[in-house]
Each structure stands twice: as C-alpha cells, then as structure tokens.
Motif scaffolding. Structure first.
Motif, mmCIF file in Angstrom:
data_model
loop_
_atom_site.group_PDB
_atom_site.id
_atom_site.type_symbol
_atom_site.label_atom_id
_atom_site.label_comp_id
_atom_site.label_asym_id
_atom_site.label_seq_id
_atom_site.Cartn_x
_atom_site.Cartn_y
_atom_site.Cartn_z
ATOM 1 N N GLY A 25 0.812 -1.211 0.000
ATOM 2 C CA GLY A 25 0.000 0.000 0.000
ATOM 3 C C GLY A 25 0.843 1.257 0.000
ATOM 4 N N VAL A 26 1.941 1.232 0.745
ATOM 5 C CA VAL A 26 2.825 2.400 0.828
ATOM 6 C C VAL A 26 3.525 2.652 -0.507
ATOM 7 C CG1 VAL A 26 4.932 3.305 1.899
ATOM 8 C CG2 VAL A 26 3.183 2.220 3.306
ATOM 9 N N THR A 28 2.708 1.794 -3.539
ATOM 10 C CA THR A 28 1.840 2.187 -4.653
ATOM 11 C C THR A 28 1.424 3.651 -4.573
ATOM 12 O OG1 THR A 28 -0.086 1.331 -3.482
ATOM 13 C CG2 THR A 28 0.935 -0.117 -5.124
ATOM 14 N N GLU A 29 1.607 4.281 -3.419
ATOM 15 C CA GLU A 29 1.321 5.700 -3.272
ATOM 16 C C GLU A 29 2.489 6.575 -3.739
ATOM 17 O OE1 GLU A 29 0.366 6.283 0.816
ATOM 18 O OE2 GLU A 29 -1.533 5.215 0.670
ATOM 19 N N CYS A 30 3.622 5.973 -4.023
ATOM 20 C CA CYS A 30 4.811 6.728 -4.420
ATOM 21 C C CYS A 30 4.696 7.217 -5.861
ATOM 22 C CB CYS A 30 6.057 5.859 -4.273
ATOM 23 S SG CYS A 30 6.425 5.413 -2.576
ATOM 24 N N TYR A 31 5.250 8.403 -6.110
ATOM 25 C CA TYR A 31 5.253 8.981 -7.445
ATOM 26 C C TYR A 31 6.002 8.076 -8.408
ATOM 27 C CZ TYR A 31 6.445 11.958 -11.353
ATOM 28 O OH TYR A 31 6.604 12.455 -12.616
ATOM 29 N N GLY A 35 1.964 0.341 -10.013
ATOM 30 C CA GLY A 35 1.353 -0.660 -9.149
ATOM 31 C C GLY A 35 2.316 -1.775 -8.822
ATOM 32 N N LYS A 52 -5.376 -4.226 -5.366
ATOM 33 C CA LYS A 52 -5.120 -3.963 -3.951
ATOM 34 C C LYS A 52 -5.221 -5.209 -3.090
ATOM 35 C CE LYS A 52 -6.576 0.825 -3.893
ATOM 36 N NZ LYS A 52 -7.463 1.824 -3.348
ATOM 37 N N TYR A 55 -1.721 -7.509 -3.105
ATOM 38 C CA TYR A 55 -0.393 -6.931 -2.891
ATOM 39 C C TYR A 55 0.592 -7.949 -2.329
ATOM 40 C CZ TYR A 55 -1.923 -2.109 -3.723
ATOM 41 O OH TYR A 55 -2.384 -0.956 -4.282
ATOM 42 N N ALA A 89 10.987 5.559 -3.121
ATOM 43 C CA ALA A 89 10.071 4.521 -2.659
ATOM 44 C C ALA A 89 10.697 3.714 -1.523
ATOM 45 C CB ALA A 89 9.687 3.604 -3.811
ATOM 46 N N LYS A 92 10.547 5.799 1.693
ATOM 47 C CA LYS A 92 9.201 5.912 2.244
ATOM 48 C C LYS A 92 8.746 4.605 2.880
ATOM 49 C CE LYS A 92 4.561 7.493 1.177
ATOM 50 N NZ LYS A 92 3.662 8.087 0.192
#
Length: 119
Positions: A25-26, A28-31, A35, A52, A55, A89, A92
């Motif tokens: 989840g973390v 996939t939020e990265c610029y 996915g 989702k 994962y 990534a 983070k």
C-alpha cells in the motif's frame, strides 16, 4: 514469521501478510509507481499488474539477524527516472514500516518488473 511484541497488556502479533499488505500500500502511493507486480513473470516476460487485494503476491518479507528485509516487485510509469523513483520509494517504505511496526527494517529491495505507458 510474524512480528511479535510483548506489552503490559498482552502480546501483539502482526502476520507476514499484514506487513506485506502495508508495504504494498505504501509503495503504490509513491510517485512514478503504477502498481505492484507479481513476483513471477507471466508468459513472454510480461509482468502482471496486481490489484489492492493481491499486494502480498508482489512482496516478500524475511526476518534476518539485522531486522526485516522486504522485497517489492513493482511496475513504474514510462518517462520517469527509475533510479529516483525507486530510491524515494525505498525511503518511504522503510520509514513507514519502522514507525508502524517499531521494528528495524534492514533492507528494502525493489525489483522493477516492467514499465507501463499511462495515457
């Protein structure tokens, strides 16, 4: 393998699947990250883009003497600098997992399984 903690109120056990889901989840939020990809390449070298709920198929969690090691399999967006996307990534994911689990993260290994053109 689980992450275990003992508190004054009892024991806390976090499953490997929960850690993998959090890491997925973390990242996939990265610029620049489109996915998660499956660890195994599908026919002809193509990577499968995971939803989702899947994962955990794109994450490997291992416990070592120095802490947890996380392997993440991703697909990145076309036109981004892959080394920068992966480096940010990694930072983070390491930060969020260490804060969430109160556990040392020894390594976050990122494997780029493909590049996808976003229209």
């Amino acid at each position: 393998m689980t992450v275990e903690r003992k508190t004054n109120y009892g024991n806390i056990n976090v499953s490997e699947e929960a850690v993998a889901s959090l890491a997925g989840g973390v990242i996939t939020e990265c610029y620049g990250v489109v996915g998660m990809a499956s660890r195994k390449l599908v026919r002809d070298g193509w990577a499968e883009l995971l939803g989702k709920e899947n994962y955990t198929k794109g994450v490997v969690v291992r416990r070592t003497d120095s802490g947890l090691e996380i392997d993440l399999y991703i697909i990145v967006s076309f036109g981004v600098k892959i080394s920068e996307v992966v480096q940010e990534a990694q930072k983070k994911v390491k930060y969020v997992l260490e804060k969430s689990l109160s556990e040392e993260i020894a390594a976050v290994n990122v494997f780029v399984q493909g590049v996808q053109v976003i229209e």
